[in-house]
Design a protein around this motif. Structure first.
Motif, PDB file in Angstrom:
ATOM      1  N   LEU A  63       1.150  -1.486  -0.504  1.00  0.00           N
ATOM      2  CA  LEU A  63       0.120   0.036  -0.304  1.00  0.00           C
ATOM      3  C   LEU A  63       0.740   0.829  -0.590  1.00  0.00           C
ATOM      4  O   LEU A  63       1.518   0.980   0.764  1.00  0.00           O
ATOM      5  CB  LEU A  63      -0.501   0.028   1.011  1.00  0.00           C
ATOM      6  N   PRO A  64       0.630   2.318  -0.933  1.00  0.00           N
ATOM      7  CA  PRO A  64       1.443   3.217  -0.661  1.00  0.00           C
ATOM      8  C   PRO A  64       1.004   4.111   0.265  1.00  0.00           C
ATOM      9  O   PRO A  64      -0.241   4.035   0.905  1.00  0.00           O
ATOM     10  CB  PRO A  64       1.227   3.963  -2.143  1.00  0.00           C
ATOM     11  N   THR A  67      -2.543   6.390   1.840  1.00  0.00           N
ATOM     12  CA  THR A  67      -3.761   5.854   1.758  1.00  0.00           C
ATOM     13  C   THR A  67      -4.555   6.468   2.805  1.00  0.00           C
ATOM     14  O   THR A  67      -4.677   5.685   3.941  1.00  0.00           O
ATOM     15  CB  THR A  67      -3.443   4.412   1.461  1.00  0.00           C
ATOM     16  N   LEU A  70      -9.266   2.353   0.544  1.00  0.00           N
ATOM     17  CA  LEU A  70      -9.159   1.550  -0.033  1.00  0.00           C
ATOM     18  C   LEU A  70     -10.414   1.171  -0.556  1.00  0.00           C
ATOM     19  O   LEU A  70     -11.162   0.733  -0.134  1.00  0.00           O
ATOM     20  CB  LEU A  70      -9.086   0.075   0.675  1.00  0.00           C
ATOM     21  N   ARG A 117      -7.745  10.310  -1.270  1.00  0.00           N
ATOM     22  CA  ARG A 117      -6.835   9.299  -1.443  1.00  0.00           C
ATOM     23  C   ARG A 117      -7.406   7.968  -1.851  1.00  0.00           C
ATOM     24  O   ARG A 117      -6.928   7.547  -0.043  1.00  0.00           O
ATOM     25  CB  ARG A 117      -5.022   9.906  -1.140  1.00  0.00           C
ATOM     26  N   THR A 119      -6.033   4.332  -2.662  1.00  0.00           N
ATOM     27  CA  THR A 119      -5.337   2.710  -3.238  1.00  0.00           C
ATOM     28  C   THR A 119      -6.647   2.056  -3.540  1.00  0.00           C
ATOM     29  O   THR A 119      -7.942   1.444  -2.774  1.00  0.00           O
ATOM     30  CB  THR A 119      -4.602   2.528  -2.272  1.00  0.00           C
ATOM     31  N   VAL A 145      -7.050   9.406  -7.258  1.00  0.00           N
ATOM     32  CA  VAL A 145      -6.255   7.782  -7.610  1.00  0.00           C
ATOM     33  C   VAL A 145      -4.957   7.536  -8.034  1.00  0.00           C
ATOM     34  O   VAL A 145      -5.036   8.328  -9.425  1.00  0.00           O
ATOM     35  CB  VAL A 145      -8.026   6.731  -8.102  1.00  0.00           C
ATOM     36  N   ASP A 146      -4.302   6.759  -7.772  1.00  0.00           N
ATOM     37  CA  ASP A 146      -2.672   6.818  -8.490  1.00  0.00           C
ATOM     38  C   ASP A 146      -2.269   5.542  -8.402  1.00  0.00           C
ATOM     39  O   ASP A 146      -1.425   5.450  -9.072  1.00  0.00           O
ATOM     40  CB  ASP A 146      -2.212   7.924  -7.737  1.00  0.00           C
ATOM     41  N   THR A 147      -3.490   4.446  -7.594  1.00  0.00           N
ATOM     42  CA  THR A 147      -2.172   3.312  -7.419  1.00  0.00           C
ATOM     43  C   THR A 147      -3.499   1.689  -7.275  1.00  0.00           C
ATOM     44  O   THR A 147      -4.198   2.363  -6.446  1.00  0.00           O
ATOM     45  CB  THR A 147      -1.423   3.412  -5.864  1.00  0.00           C
ATOM     46  N   VAL A 149      -3.393  -2.173  -5.938  1.00  0.00           N
ATOM     47  CA  VAL A 149      -2.703  -2.760  -5.428  1.00  0.00           C
ATOM     48  C   VAL A 149      -3.907  -4.116  -6.241  1.00  0.00           C
ATOM     49  O   VAL A 149      -4.846  -4.645  -5.568  1.00  0.00           O
ATOM     50  CB  VAL A 149      -2.443  -2.668  -3.936  1.00  0.00           C
TER      51      VAL A 149
END
Ligand SMILES: O=P(O)(O)OC[C@H]1O[C@H](OP(=O)(O)OP(=O)(O)O)[C@H](O)[C@@H]1O
Ligand SMILES: O=C(O)c1cc(=O)[nH]c(=O)[nH]1
Length: 185
Positions: A63-64, A67, A70, A117, A119, A145-147, A149
């Motif tokens: 996880l960045p 975050t 989720l 933010r 994730t 939203v940038d990642t 998982v």
């Protein structure tokens, strides 16, 4: 040991257990319309609490920082995001494929995500289409939203399929990881 982001290495035992549990052979039409002779049935690991716990534990490591929420994608991402949320204390949102047509009429269930933010948590990425749809729906609603998982990135170039929407992919396992343990078994 394969190298992973942030010094996190591939867990070969987990790869072998996921492969043994989820790999199916046959002729499968995928979400993208591609036809494949291999299918990783994520529900087979998600239905196994110990295996789901191990996958979720690896995801926590990926996880960045920063975050705030989720975001689990319907349907296969929902059990995983619930487990990752429970492990981290980070609240979850549950992202539908399309907004509910009655009641609250929400696309994503749970707390407000505008300005947060988020994730994304996904089970399998093949072409990236499902995640792309989610990103393109959530960003106009204010989500940052940038990642994503994911448990398994089975795309031909792991980590690359969502560059067009500036999304980083962090995967617990790739197709190559699963093929390697399968070949060794
Ligand atoms: O990267 P893509 O090419 O989009 O393919 C992967 C997507 O396809 C599957 O979704 P599906 O709608 O079949 O699954 P569900 O059972 O999770 O609803 C999988 O769970 C991913 O969401
Ligand atoms: O691309 C898909 O639809 C897909 C592939 C796969 O291996 N597993 C899965 O659940 N979906």
């Amino acid at each position: 040991m394969g190298l992973r982001l942030l010094g996190v290495t591939t867990d070969q035992t987990l790869a072998a257990d996921i492969d043994a549990t989820c790999r199916l052979h046959g002729e499968f039409t995928l979400r993208s319309g591609q036809v494949s002779d291999t299918y990783f049935d994520k529900y087979l690991f998600e239905a196994d609490p110990a295996l789901l716990d191990r996958v979720a534990a690896r995801m926590v490591e990926l996880l960045p920082e920063g975050t705030e929420l989720l975001g689990g994608l319907e349907l296969g991402g929902i059990p995983i995001v619930t487990m990752v949320s429970a492990k981290t204390g980070i609240p979850a949102i549950f992202i539908r494929k399309k907004a509910k047509e009655y009641g609250t009429a929400k696309l994503a269930e749970g707390p407000s995500f505008s300005g947060k933010r988020v994730t994304l948590i996904e089970d399998v990425i093949t072409s990236g289409g499902a995640v792309r749809d989610a990103v393109n729906a959530l960003r106009p609603l204010g989500a940052v939203v940038d990642t994503v998982v994911c448990a398994i990135d089975r795309s031909p170039e792991p980590g690359e399929s969502l560059r067009d929407v500036s999304l980083e992919i962090r995967s617990v396992l790739t197709r190559a990881d699963l093929d390697a343990v399968n070949a060794a078994s």
